[in-house]
Design an enzyme around this catalytic site. Structure first.
Site, short mmCIF file in Angstrom:
data_model
loop_
_atom_site.label_atom_id
_atom_site.label_comp_id
_atom_site.label_asym_id
_atom_site.label_seq_id
_atom_site.Cartn_x
_atom_site.Cartn_y
_atom_site.Cartn_z
N ARG A 1 3.92 -0.34 -4.84
CA ARG A 1 3.63 -0.87 -3.51
C ARG A 1 2.30 -1.62 -3.44
NH1 ARG A 1 6.90 1.56 0.23
NH2 ARG A 1 5.54 0.87 1.89
N TRP B 1 -2.85 -2.72 -1.64
CA TRP B 1 -2.53 -4.14 -1.82
C TRP B 1 -3.34 -4.85 -0.75
CZ3 TRP B 1 -0.38 -8.21 0.97
CH2 TRP B 1 0.06 -9.31 0.22
N LYS C 1 5.86 -4.75 -4.42
CA LYS C 1 7.31 -4.70 -4.33
C LYS C 1 7.81 -4.64 -2.90
CE LYS C 1 11.33 -3.13 -6.54
NZ LYS C 1 11.61 -4.51 -6.95
N HIS D 1 15.95 -37.91 -7.70
CA HIS D 1 15.24 -38.24 -6.47
C HIS D 1 13.79 -37.77 -6.50
CE1 HIS D 1 18.90 -39.73 -4.75
NE2 HIS D 1 19.51 -38.58 -4.99
N LYS E 1 11.72 -15.54 -11.08
CA LYS E 1 11.42 -14.49 -12.06
C LYS E 1 10.31 -14.96 -13.00
CE LYS E 1 12.76 -11.70 -10.63
NZ LYS E 1 13.45 -11.70 -9.41
N CYS F 1 0.84 -1.19 0.00
CA CYS F 1 0.00 0.00 0.00
C CYS F 1 0.89 1.25 0.00
CB CYS F 1 -0.94 0.10 1.19
SG CYS F 1 -2.05 -1.29 1.35
N GLU G 1 6.91 -15.18 -11.17
CA GLU G 1 6.40 -13.87 -10.76
C GLU G 1 5.70 -13.14 -11.91
OE1 GLU G 1 9.15 -11.65 -7.46
OE2 GLU G 1 10.16 -12.17 -9.30
N GLU H 1 16.46 -18.31 -8.57
CA GLU H 1 16.10 -16.94 -8.92
C GLU H 1 15.47 -16.90 -10.32
OE1 GLU H 1 15.61 -14.34 -7.43
OE2 GLU H 1 15.74 -12.73 -8.89
N ASN I 1 -1.48 2.02 5.87
CA ASN I 1 -0.66 0.93 5.36
C ASN I 1 -0.26 0.10 6.57
OD1 ASN I 1 1.27 -0.72 4.18
ND2 ASN I 1 2.86 0.86 4.21
N GLY I 2 -0.49 -1.22 6.50
CA GLY I 2 -0.14 -2.08 7.63
C GLY I 2 -1.31 -2.98 7.96
C1 G6P Z 1 8.71 -8.78 -2.49
C2 G6P Z 1 9.20 -8.36 -3.86
C3 G6P Z 1 10.46 -9.15 -4.22
C4 G6P Z 1 11.52 -8.98 -3.13
C5 G6P Z 1 10.97 -9.35 -1.75
C6 G6P Z 1 11.94 -8.94 -0.65
O1 G6P Z 1 8.26 -10.08 -2.54
O2 G6P Z 1 8.21 -8.55 -4.83
O3 G6P Z 1 10.97 -8.69 -5.44
O4 G6P Z 1 12.61 -9.79 -3.42
O5 G6P Z 1 9.75 -8.65 -1.51
O6 G6P Z 1 12.06 -7.55 -0.65
P1 G6P Z 1 13.29 -6.75 -0.12
O7 G6P Z 1 12.93 -5.31 -0.34
O8 G6P Z 1 13.40 -7.08 1.35
O9 G6P Z 1 14.50 -7.16 -0.87
#
Ligand code: G6P
Length: 610
Positions: free
Chosen positions: A27, A75, A605, A506, A487, A2, A490, A483, A100-101
């Site tokens: 956000r 969000w 994010k 396995h 990606k 948010c 996501e 990773e 926010n929270g």
């Molecule tokens: C969210 C974002 C990710 C990020 C993660 C940790 O899930 O979408 O891209 O890696 O948070 O965020 P940070 O700001 O702690 O790296």
């Protein structure tokens, strides 16, 4: 999660608030809203489901005008994305808030308020806050006291912006567990979840501390700490350019950020090396002393940052010779754990505001670690302010929800950390010099990999109609495979999993058929032959292989095997070099699938809630 923005000014604030929301949209973006106190004295609000652009359209057809206002991009946590759940929330047409929270005791408060006659119009946890503040106002409290008395009853996390239609001269803000900054202007003041939102109107900021409550008027900001004492917080000047968050000629932020990596890595290295040595004060003036007696390292992070930590474990154990444990923050914070003797506690975070990572840091600070170190991309973030030692990555603002340049600059930070720790633990000067020379070649190597963009875009076509993908790697490349899988899932919504290639037999081998592409990262290292055997196991079962290989790796293209050659690199920087094609692959698959690359569904994010 948010985004909050608010303003009290002499000029109309609607456009400032909408621009702030646009800049905060990373956000959260499932709904948005704005409330303005109009010149007539009436509080008007517009809320829409969907993105900020939609809200801006509605506001354009039904203009709002006033000099005091708050706005929000959401969000969802409590209550589905819907207009009725969008903020600002309003009580009795008088009090409006953005939040926010998460208010953890909202159910108990809601029961009380329903019994007292309040009618609820949303399923959010936030609505109890606005009714509580309204009741205080109705009881004769000033706005600041109403917020103070209400927040004293809240459990959980909040950043709040609050206005009262009967008090046009004040905007009140409060922070506990969620970030909030105050923008200081001339004859006007602002609040926002981060500085980017306010760069078009000011470059001077006050960063609220946990438990702070602030009262903003046109010409003054007063702040009280959690104990109710009035306090002075410093005004800091940001050097960020207004256009630091613009997309430029790129189609998406994510693509721009992938292509910014050579620059971001060079910027992160700058000032940290001298000749072929890592400067001892890279991690702070006390670092050399603190690192000297270390016997262990613990790293905690979330998401992509967690993957950076997993790569670092290989480096810290094999190069610096220290045992290293790595854990996701949401697990670490809720289990009993033994603190290793003389251990350093490291957090990694792009935003510095991730709720679980922050909570883990706070726990660690009370647990007997020698020191805490934050590797972070946002100066003045909570993580930075609360850690003993800090390393700032210089990736620049990252807007795409899927992290790219933040990740590779975190890896650079972790390599520097490894070398600094190694030096205190017997790493020979000559080896350090060789490793630093390799590190210096990194921006150029990433430039070379970026030239593969068009080739990878063509490759992406093979993934568009698939529902699952497997990523394989060994050693440091296993977290890189993780990773790559993250990606892809996501932003393209294709289910993707990563396995250490040796584990294939396995279980996951049972999944392999022509509908399951397998992506492998194959640098030319000591594990190559082992990896090739694993890939043969896939071939023999009809799997489609896509191998990203060092240009020296003897591996031919054939039916069912596509090989993409990467430039020759050295072991040390392989994880960074091999990350880039996986980012590009995910990006192009998402573009072909037509998903919302920069703001993928359900994600945000900055995850400031648990
Ligand atoms: C969210 C974002 C990710 C990020 C993660 C940790 O899930 O979408 O891209 O890696 O948070 O965020 P940070 O700001 O702690 O790296």
């Amino acid at each position: 999660m948010c985004g909050i923005v608010g303003a009290i000014a002499q000029r109309p604030v609607t456009a400032i608030l909408l621009e702030g929301l646009r800049r905060l949209e990373y956000r959260g973006y499932d709904s948005a809203g704005i409330a303005i106190l109009e010149a007539s004295g009436g509080l008007r609000r517009i809320r829409t489901l969907g993105k900020v652009a939609r809200l801006a359209e509605e506001v354009a057809t039904d203009p709002l005008s006033g000099t005091l206002g708050i706005a929000h991009t959401r969000w969802a946590t409590h209550g589905e994305p819907a207009t009725r759940n969008a903020h600002p929330h309003v009580s009795h047409d008088r009090c409006a808030i953005v939040h926010n929270g998460i208010v953890e005791n909202h159910e108990a408060l809601r029961r009380e308020q329903i019994a007292a006659g309040h009618v609820f119009t949303s399923e959010t946890d936030t609505e109890v806050v606005v009714h509580a503040i309204h009741d205080e106002l109705a009881g004769g409290q000033s706005l600041i006291d109403a917020v103070r008395r209400t927040t004293a009853r809240l459990r959980g996390a909040y950043a709040l912006g609050v206005m009262d239609a009967q008090d046009p001269g004040h905007l009140v803000a409060a922070r506990q567990g969620s970030p909030l900054v105050i923008g200081v202007g001339f004859g006007e003041h602002f609040i926002a979840s981060d500085v980017f939102a306010l760069l078009p109107v000011t470059n001077r900021f006050i960063f609220l501390e946990e438990g702070d409550i602030a009262e903003l008027t046109l010409d003054r900001v007063r702040i009280w700490d959690r104990d109710g004492n009035e306090v002075e917080r410093p005004v800091k000047t940001s050097s960020l350019a207004v256009d630091a968050t613009e997309r430029g000629e790129f189609r998406h932020y994510m693509l721009k950020e992938i292509f910014e990596q050579p620059r971001a890595i060079a910027d992160t290295l700058e000032g940290r090396l001298s000749g072929n040595r890592v400067l001892p004060e890279t991690f702070g003036s006390q670092a050399a002393e603190l690192f000297a007696g270390l016997r262990a390292v613990t790293i905690v992070a979330c998401g992509t940052s967690y993957h950076a930590a997993l790569v670092a474990r290989y480096w810290i154990e094999s190069i610096a010779g220290l045992p290293c444990q790595v854990e996701v923050a949401s697990e670490y914070r809720y289990r009993g754990h033994v603190v290793p003797e003389r251990a350093l506690f490291v957090t990694i975070s792009q935003s510095g505001e991730t709720a679980d990572t922050l909570a883990a840091l706070r726990l660690a600070k009370a647990s007997g670690y020698v020191a805490t170190l934050a590797i972070c991309n946002v100066p003045e973030s909570s993580l930075v302010r609360e850690s003993d030692l800090v390393f700032l990555t210089h990736a620049g603002p990252e807007i795409g929800v899927a992290s790219t340049k933040a990740f590779t600059t975190q890896l650079v930070a972790l390599l520097l950390l490894t070398l600094n720790l190694g030096r205190c633990n017997g790493l020979e000067a000559e080896r350090e010099q060789n490793l630093v020379a390799v590190l210096r070649s990194l921006p150029g190597k990433i430039e070379e990999v970026l030239r593969l963009d068009a080739r990878i875009a063509r490759l992406a076509e093979a993934f568009v109609d698939k529902h699952h993908t497997l990523f394989l790697g060994r050693g440091e490349q296993y977290p890189i495979a993780m990773e790559g899988a993250l990606k892809l899932k996501e932003i393209s919504y294709i289910h993707a999993e990563a396995y250490p290639a040796g584990e294939l037999k396995h279980g996951p081998l049972a999944l392999i058929d022509e509908q399951m592409p397998v992506v492998a990262v194959a640098p030319n290292n000591g594990l190559l032959e082992k990896l090739k055997s694993n890939l043969e196991e896939v071939r023999a079962r009809g799997g489609q292989l896509f191998v990203f290989a060092d240009h020296q790796v003897p591996m031919d293209e054939s039916d069912g095997v596509v090989v993409v050659r990467l430039p020759e690199t050295q072991d040390l920087i392989d994880p960074l070099v091999f990350t880039v094609p996986l980012q590009l692959l995910a990006y192009h698959v998402a573009v072909l699938k037509g998903t919302d690359v920069d703001q993928p569904r359900n994600l945000a994010k900055s995850v400031t809630v648990e």
